[in-house]
Structure formats: C-alpha cells, structure tokens
Design a protein around this motif. Structure first.
Motif, PDB file in Angstrom:
ATOM      1  N   GLY A  17      -8.760  22.999  -0.557  1.00 47.33           N
ATOM      2  CA  GLY A  17      -8.444  21.963   0.430  1.00 47.33           C
ATOM      3  C   GLY A  17      -9.435  20.816   0.488  1.00 47.33           C
ATOM      4  N   ASP A  18     -10.397  20.776  -0.439  1.00 44.25           N
ATOM      5  CA  ASP A  18     -11.421  19.728  -0.365  1.00 44.25           C
ATOM      6  C   ASP A  18     -10.848  18.325  -0.556  1.00 44.25           C
ATOM      7  N   ALA A  19      -9.785  18.202  -1.357  1.00 41.92           N
ATOM      8  CA  ALA A  19      -9.211  16.864  -1.585  1.00 41.92           C
ATOM      9  C   ALA A  19      -8.810  16.253  -0.244  1.00 41.92           C
ATOM     10  N   VAL A  20      -8.206  17.058   0.619  1.00 37.05           N
ATOM     11  CA  VAL A  20      -7.759  16.547   1.922  1.00 37.05           C
ATOM     12  C   VAL A  20      -8.959  16.306   2.837  1.00 37.05           C
ATOM     13  N   THR A  21      -9.922  17.211   2.834  1.00 34.00           N
ATOM     14  CA  THR A  21     -11.139  17.028   3.663  1.00 34.00           C
ATOM     15  C   THR A  21     -11.837  15.719   3.290  1.00 34.00           C
ATOM     16  N   ILE A  22     -11.988  15.506   1.976  1.00 39.17           N
ATOM     17  CA  ILE A  22     -12.669  14.288   1.508  1.00 39.17           C
ATOM     18  C   ILE A  22     -11.835  13.066   1.888  1.00 39.17           C
ATOM     19  N   ALA A  23     -10.511  13.168   1.664  1.00 40.08           N
ATOM     20  CA  ALA A  23      -9.634  12.019   1.930  1.00 40.08           C
ATOM     21  C   ALA A  23      -9.702  11.625   3.402  1.00 40.08           C
ATOM     22  N   GLU A  24      -9.665  12.601   4.299  1.00 43.42           N
ATOM     23  CA  GLU A  24      -9.660  12.275   5.733  1.00 43.42           C
ATOM     24  C   GLU A  24     -10.986  11.627   6.149  1.00 43.42           C
ATOM     25  N   ALA A  25     -12.096  12.167   5.638  1.00 41.86           N
ATOM     26  CA  ALA A  25     -13.407  11.602   6.007  1.00 41.86           C
ATOM     27  C   ALA A  25     -13.567  10.191   5.451  1.00 41.86           C
TER      28      ALA A  25
ATOM     29  N   ARG B 160      -5.337   8.872   9.855  1.00 43.86           N
ATOM     30  CA  ARG B 160      -4.880  10.171   9.329  1.00 43.86           C
ATOM     31  C   ARG B 160      -3.957   9.989   8.114  1.00 43.86           C
ATOM     32  N   LEU B 161      -3.693  11.141   7.462  1.00 40.10           N
ATOM     33  CA  LEU B 161      -2.731  11.194   6.363  1.00 40.10           C
ATOM     34  C   LEU B 161      -1.450  11.815   6.908  1.00 40.10           C
ATOM     35  N   SER B 162      -0.310  11.341   6.422  1.00 44.95           N
ATOM     36  CA  SER B 162       0.945  11.972   6.850  1.00 44.95           C
ATOM     37  C   SER B 162       1.029  13.370   6.229  1.00 44.95           C
ATOM     38  N   PRO B 163       1.813  14.285   6.814  1.00 44.45           N
ATOM     39  CA  PRO B 163       1.932  15.639   6.234  1.00 44.45           C
ATOM     40  C   PRO B 163       2.384  15.601   4.775  1.00 44.45           C
ATOM     41  N   GLU B 164       3.254  14.643   4.405  1.00 50.09           N
ATOM     42  CA  GLU B 164       3.729  14.550   3.009  1.00 50.09           C
ATOM     43  C   GLU B 164       2.575  14.176   2.074  1.00 50.09           C
ATOM     44  N   VAL B 165       1.700  13.271   2.557  1.00 50.08           N
ATOM     45  CA  VAL B 165       0.558  12.862   1.736  1.00 50.08           C
ATOM     46  C   VAL B 165      -0.425  14.035   1.588  1.00 50.08           C
ATOM     47  N   VAL B 166      -0.628  14.760   2.682  1.00 51.09           N
ATOM     48  CA  VAL B 166      -1.510  15.933   2.613  1.00 51.09           C
ATOM     49  C   VAL B 166      -0.982  16.908   1.568  1.00 51.09           C
ATOM     50  N   GLU B 167       0.331  17.134   1.613  1.00 50.18           N
ATOM     51  CA  GLU B 167       0.943  18.087   0.678  1.00 50.18           C
ATOM     52  C   GLU B 167       0.782  17.594  -0.773  1.00 50.18           C
TER      53      GLU B 167
ATOM     54  N   LEU C  80     -11.087   8.488  -4.296  1.00 49.01           N
ATOM     55  CA  LEU C  80     -11.684   7.392  -3.516  1.00 49.01           C
ATOM     56  C   LEU C  80     -11.042   6.055  -3.871  1.00 49.01           C
ATOM     57  N   ASN C  81     -10.744   5.853  -5.145  1.00 52.67           N
ATOM     58  CA  ASN C  81     -10.079   4.607  -5.548  1.00 52.67           C
ATOM     59  C   ASN C  81      -8.704   4.481  -4.898  1.00 52.67           C
ATOM     60  N   VAL C  82      -7.969   5.599  -4.845  1.00 50.23           N
ATOM     61  CA  VAL C  82      -6.643   5.587  -4.220  1.00 50.23           C
ATOM     62  C   VAL C  82      -6.765   5.208  -2.738  1.00 50.23           C
ATOM     63  N   LEU C  83      -7.724   5.821  -2.065  1.00 49.89           N
ATOM     64  CA  LEU C  83      -7.879   5.555  -0.624  1.00 49.89           C
ATOM     65  C   LEU C  83      -8.295   4.110  -0.374  1.00 49.89           C
ATOM     66  N   ARG C  84      -9.228   3.621  -1.184  1.00 46.71           N
ATOM     67  CA  ARG C  84      -9.660   2.225  -1.016  1.00 46.71           C
ATOM     68  C   ARG C  84      -8.469   1.292  -1.222  1.00 46.71           C
ATOM     69  N   ASN C  85      -7.691   1.567  -2.246  1.00 48.04           N
ATOM     70  CA  ASN C  85      -6.503   0.769  -2.550  1.00 48.04           C
ATOM     71  C   ASN C  85      -5.554   0.739  -1.353  1.00 48.04           C
ATOM     72  N   VAL C  86      -5.291   1.915  -0.776  1.00 47.75           N
ATOM     73  CA  VAL C  86      -4.366   2.005   0.367  1.00 47.75           C
ATOM     74  C   VAL C  86      -4.916   1.221   1.553  1.00 47.75           C
ATOM     75  N   VAL C  87      -6.188   1.411   1.846  1.00 50.40           N
ATOM     76  CA  VAL C  87      -6.776   0.766   3.035  1.00 50.40           C
ATOM     77  C   VAL C  87      -6.780  -0.755   2.877  1.00 50.40           C
ATOM     78  N   VAL C  88      -7.073  -1.223   1.673  1.00 49.53           N
ATOM     79  CA  VAL C  88      -7.148  -2.673   1.460  1.00 49.53           C
ATOM     80  C   VAL C  88      -5.756  -3.309   1.520  1.00 49.53           C
ATOM     81  N   LEU C  89      -4.775  -2.623   0.918  1.00 50.02           N
ATOM     82  CA  LEU C  89      -3.456  -3.261   0.764  1.00 50.02           C
ATOM     83  C   LEU C  89      -2.490  -3.001   1.914  1.00 50.02           C
ATOM     84  N   HIS C  90      -2.777  -2.048   2.792  1.00 44.81           N
ATOM     85  CA  HIS C  90      -1.797  -1.682   3.833  1.00 44.81           C
ATOM     86  C   HIS C  90      -2.434  -1.694   5.211  1.00 44.81           C
ATOM     87  N   ALA C  91      -1.533  -1.554   6.219  1.00 41.80           N
ATOM     88  CA  ALA C  91      -2.004  -1.510   7.606  1.00 41.80           C
ATOM     89  C   ALA C  91      -1.297  -0.361   8.321  1.00 41.80           C
ATOM     90  N   GLY C  92      -1.833   0.080   9.457  1.00 43.92           N
ATOM     91  CA  GLY C  92      -1.221   1.168  10.226  1.00 43.92           C
ATOM     92  C   GLY C  92      -2.247   2.216  10.568  1.00 43.92           C
TER      93      GLY C  92
END
Lengths: 472, 172
Positions: free
Chosen positions: A319-327, A342-349, A364-376
C-alpha cells in the motif's frame, strides 16, 4: 614520539599470531596513546575478551587455533556492541567481506598501513553504540511508507549507518537510491560532514577523473584553475557514487587504489593527499553481471559490495504507493496553490494495481502533472495522464521495467500503439526517446543502452530538437 | 646498514607476475587460458631473472619508518622477531612447496605477504601474492616455478634482516 595513554583510555584487544606484526601493531597503537592488550591465539583472545569486554577488537582472520570469523561471531554474541576491525592479507578479501556481513566494523588489508590502521581504530572508538538493535527503526527523513520491505530497509539503514563499511545500493531507477545514501550519511557519525553525490553516468568519461579526484590548474587544456574534486570535497563526510557501473575500467583502477590507500592524486598533482571519506555507491544494474561481462573489476566489486542494500521497487511495496501519493498530493497542492486533498477510490484502486515501472519518481511525476493541470479537491481517473491508463492495461506483468514494454505483446500490437497511430515516424521516435529518457531520470547513457543506439545519436537528436524549438 | 634498493625493472616484473596471477582462468575461453598460462610463465621467468641479483628492499622509506615506529629501545627486539618470523615462514614454505601442499602454501604466503609488505620488500610481497593465487587455483607447476623465485627472495630478506640485527647488536 610515544604518547602516554590516559588512565581512563579504553583498552583495545589485539589478536595477531605473528609476533613481529603483533609488536608493530602494539607499538603503533601505544605510540598514538592507546592502551593495548595483545594475544596470539583465538583461545587466549576469547578469554581476554570475556574478562575485558573491550569496546574495540583488532582481529587477524587467520589464526593458528581457530577461524577468525568464528571467533568474531563468538565475541559479538557475547557483546553485540563491540567494534571488531578484522585484518587480512590481500588474497583473502572474500573472507573480509564475509566478516563485514557478519558484523565486523571495518576491515584492513595487510600489509600494514599506519595511517589507515589508526584511522580505523579512531573511527571505531568514536562510533559509540550501534544505532539500532531493536526490531523497529525510525523512518529516515525523506522516506514514506511502512510496508514490510521498507521496514526491513529502515532497519538495515539504522544498523549499517554508523559503520565505516562501504555500502552498495542496488535497485531500479526511481526507487530512492540517493535518498537511501543520504539517510545513511545523516544517521552516521559523519552527519556533520559533507555529503557529496556524483552521478558517474551523467559526466563525460574524459571529465570524470577530474570530477572525482580533482585537477590542478594547467593539468590539461581547459583546466584554468585548481578544482578539488568530489573525493576531496567529501573529506570528513560521505561520497555517494551513483551509477558506479558506468565508470570506465581505467577509473575503476584509480577508485580501487583510492579505497585501498585513502589517498587521492588530482590530475597534474605530483603527490597524493589523504582524505577521510566513507564511500556509498549505487547502480540500477546487476553488479555481478557487470563483473561477469568484464565491465566491472571483480576486486573493486568486492571492495565496494561490503554491505549491500537493495531498494524494493514500488510494485513490491503493497500500500505504499497510495500512502506516498496521499502525502505528496497535499504537499504539491500547497506548493502549487491548489486544493487537492484526496484520491478517488478508483484512483486508489488503480494506483495499487499499477506496475509503476518508473517507481516513486514516476508516481511523483504523475501527481505533479495532475496538480498542475487540474483543479478540485479529489483526484479522479480522467485527470490521470493517458499513458498511465496504458500502463494499467499492460500492468498485469510486473516484470523488469526496462523489458516490460518489449516483452508484452499488447505493447507491440494493441493498446500501446493507440496513442501513436496517426503520428509521423519522426514524432513517434521523439516520443519514444523522451519517454525512455524520463524513465531513466534523464540519463542519456542509460536511455541509449535501452534503445540500443550510441549515446552520441541521442545527443545529436536532442540538440536538433533544442535548435528547432529555439528557431520556432 | 642499508643496501641499495631493488631496481624498477625487477619490481615491475614482480608486479606483473602478481597481476597475471590474479586473473580468473574460469572466465576465459580455452585459447585465452592457454595464452594466460604462457604469459604467467614468461612473467615468472622474467621475475626470476631480474630479481636474481637484487637486494630485497624496494621501499626503504617504509623500512626506516617501521624501525622508527618501534623506537630505539624496541627496534632490536622487532628485528629479532622479524628474523624468527621470516625463518619460520621460510621453513614452512619450503615444506609446503615440496608436496606441493596448496593449503599450507596459502597459509605461509598469507604471513609472508604481511611481513614482506611491512618491511618494504614489495617485490617479495607481490611474488607471495602470486604464489598465494596459484595455490588457490591449485596450479602445481606455477607454484613450483614461483616458489623457487619467492624462496630466493625470501632468503635474501632473511639475510638482510639478520645483518641489520647483527649491526644493531654490535657495540657502537
């Protein structure tokens, strides 16, 4: 000049069976102000150990009445905090490596070198008690995740950090090898000294020697001033050699000499100078395979591969991928002024299912990409980069990342081609090259190897794209 | 008393012999293995020839420092212990080479590497390393060949240490 040992100085135990060598070691130790008790056999040595419980033992591995390695194990079983410095001759390096793995603090190779000998004793006396003998170790700074492989890793870092032993870190790209090296430095007695990291794969071969060992002004064309080099800059601290298997054979010889003598000779210098450096190195290749192929010196391998640490790939960390992603989502949101929580349940899965061939760096690249390009407030599936969905489709095979795409039929014939159809061959080539470079953290040498082209081909293409972008 | 140090070419020949001995035969194909055997033979002959008339010490500074470390009072005792240790290795190595007994050769050369290195007899240290490697491979012919050169150099070192010891005992 002999210095008198202060009455409170700890007594060292020396076990050496050759009388003249025993005398030389004793004289040198006493001359440096240490108290010494010397014994010539394993039995007498163990007896003395039981009486003295010394902080530091100097032990010849070849004794007349027993195996030095067995004797060391007996002593460590009685007193695990003891620092044992093993001494052996050149032909028995493998034995010294076994001793390090069995808990020796450091090993010295005969013939005797006075400076190295006293340095080793000084470090052993200064090292104090082992950092962790408990079954759990604190999470080193910068690490996230508490999966079983990571808990093992934290324990290993805590147990070897205070040793002077060379550490060889292996693991796929993006697993955090430099973070591990930094953690070893931070937890060591050298934390107050410098931590110098050098990526051997990112520096042109003809410059690497001067990058590692330094040069004097005028040593070669373009050497306009003295340069200290990474080994000198790391004096009193830790030198981290990343991608150490990229060193060419000439420089491997010089690195071996440096490890044997603790002396460096900058390019153009007439005399060597001594430095006090702990070496930590890393590679994402299989170092033994490199030895087998003749690309890495075997004697250097044994010198470096004293304490191996393997960084687990993200796909093996539960489960570390999700722990790291959330932090990291919260951290990136704060940095970018966004509101993601937070991550949606589908993204967690999905994150738990993905093979993550680029490991934590890719996440980390995926998360940075999401944060930069999206809102919510919540990261949802449509926000994720397209290639991640492709990975998910291909992700059933968690095999080695470098081979995963080529080894999966779907990559060649099906889903993997969707994003490429309709593009020109030049565009596809550029996409593949850029993706390969990203997978290897920008290392042209590694990307070239994976693509089976000369590095110069990639440099040429990158330069052409840079010029084209500049002209546009 | 300090004799002339060994020449560079003799020291180089000993270095070459040791370096060739370290190569792992198992990683080579048949032709390369044969070539390596030839190179080892040639290097050993060269070392035997060049070291034949040479003084045992190459690194005089190391020897001087060793005596300095012992100090004026203990230097004589150190020379006595060195003489005894070297004589013990000489006897043991002679016995081990007669077989040859590779385990004994490894054990004796292990001590010799340390002793020769400690006094600055670097070429003898290298020859002992080569002999140790040959014993690890159980290469009988090579052990015999290297053994003869090593024993000759070891005898010279024994004589040198004995002369130093006698000079130290002589009244000033």
């Amino acid at each position: 000049m002999t210095r008198l040992a202060p009455p409170t100085a700890p007594t060292l135990l020396l076990i050496e069976d050759t009388p003249s060598l025993q005398m030389v070691y004793e004289q040198v130790l006493r001359g440096a102000g240490h108290r010494v008790r010397a014994e010539a056999t394993g039995a007498a040595g163990l007896n003395a150990f039981r009486q003295m419980r010394p902080q530091v033992v100097l032990l010849d591995l070849m004794l007349p009445d027993c195996d030095g390695l067995d004797l060391m194990r007996s002593m460590l079983a009685l007193e695990p905090a003891t620092r044992v410095i093993v001494i052996t001759a050149n032909g028995s390096i493998n034995k010294a490596v076994s001793a390090m793995r069995a808990g020796a603090h450091e090993f010295l190779v005969k013939p005797f070198d006075e400076t190295r000998f006293l340095d080793a004793v000084g470090h052993a006396l200064g090292a104090g008690k082992p950092a962790a003998t408990t079954p759990t170790a604190p999470q080193p700074h910068g690490f996230l995740g508490d999966s079983p492989p990571m808990r093992d890793l934290y324990l290993r870092i805590a147990s070897v950090a205070r040793s002077m032993a060379t550490v060889f870190i292996t693991g796929e790209s993006g697993t955090g090898k430099e973070l591990c090296a930094q953690a070893l430095h931070d937890s060591s007695g050298r934390a107050g000294g410098p931590f110098i990291a050098l990526n051997c794969g990112a520096i042109p071969r003809d410059l690497l020697e001067s990058e590692v060992f330094g040069h004097l002004r005028g040593a070669f064309t373009g050497a306009l001033q003295d340069k200290p080099g990474a080994a000198a800059a790391a004096d009193g601290g830790t030198l981290f050699l990343d991608e150490v298997c990229e060193l060419d054979l000439d420089l491997q010889t010089k690195l071996l000499r440096f490890l044997q003598t603790s002396q460096i000779q900058p390019v153009g210098a007439a005399r060597p100078r001594k430095v006090d450096v702990r070496i930590v190195c890393a590679t994402n290749r299989d170092p033994l395979e490199e030895v087998r192929r003749g690309r890495f010196r075997e004697d250097l391998y044994y010198r470096l591969h004293v304490v191996p640490i393997h960084m687990p790939p993200l796909r093996a960390r539960g489960g570390d991928a999700v722990t790291i992603a959330e932090a990291m989502l919260r951290r990136f949101s704060a940095e970018e002024g966004k509101e993601f929580e937070r991550l949606s349940p589908e993204v967690v899965e999905l994150f738990q299912r993905l093979p993550w061939p680029g490991n934590v760096r890719q996440l980390l690249n995926v998360l940075r990409n999401v944060v930069v390009l999206h809102a919510g407030k919540e990261v949802t599936l449509p926000m994720l980069p397209l290639e991640l969905h492709h990975h998910a489709e291909l992700g059933a095979d968690p095999g080695p990342p470098a081979k995963a795409a080529a080894a999966t039929p779907a990559a060649a014939n099906g889903a993997g081609l969707d994003g490429l159809l309709g593009r020109s061959l030049a565009e596809i080539e550029r996409l593949v090259i850029e993706a390969t470079l990203a997978r290897h953290g920008g290392s042209v040498l590694q990307a070239a190897r994976e693509l089976d082209v000369a590095p110069s081909t990639l440099y040429r293409k990158l330069e052409a794209w840079r010029r084209a972008a500049g002209a546009a | 008393m300090m004799s002339t140090p060994m020449t560079q070419s003799a020291a180089d020949a000993a270095d070459l012999t040791a370096a060739l001995a370290r190569i792992d035969d198992n990683r080579l194909d048949g032709d390369s293995r044969v070539a390596l055997q030839e190179a080892r033979g040639a290097a050993a002959r060269l070392a035997a020839q060049l070291c034949a008339e040479e003084a045992p010490l190459r690194d005089r500074e190391r020897y001087r420092r060793l005596m300095e470390l012992a100090g004026a009072e203990a230097a004589q005792e150190l020379l006595e212990r060195l003489a005894e240790d070297l004589a013990r290795v000489e006897r043991g190595l002679m016995r081990a080479l007669a077989g040859p007994d590779p385990i004994e050769v490894r054990s004796e050369t292990h001590v010799l590497i340390a002793l020769a290195g400690a006094v600055g007899a670097t070429p003898l240290q290298r020859l002992a390393e080569a002999l140790n490697a040959a014993a690890h491979r159980d290469a009988e012919e090579e052990m015999t060949r290297l053994g003869a050169t090593t024993m000759a150099q070891l005898s010279r070192l024994c004589r040198f240490i004995a002369a130093e010891e006698a000079a130290g005992r002589a009244p000033a």
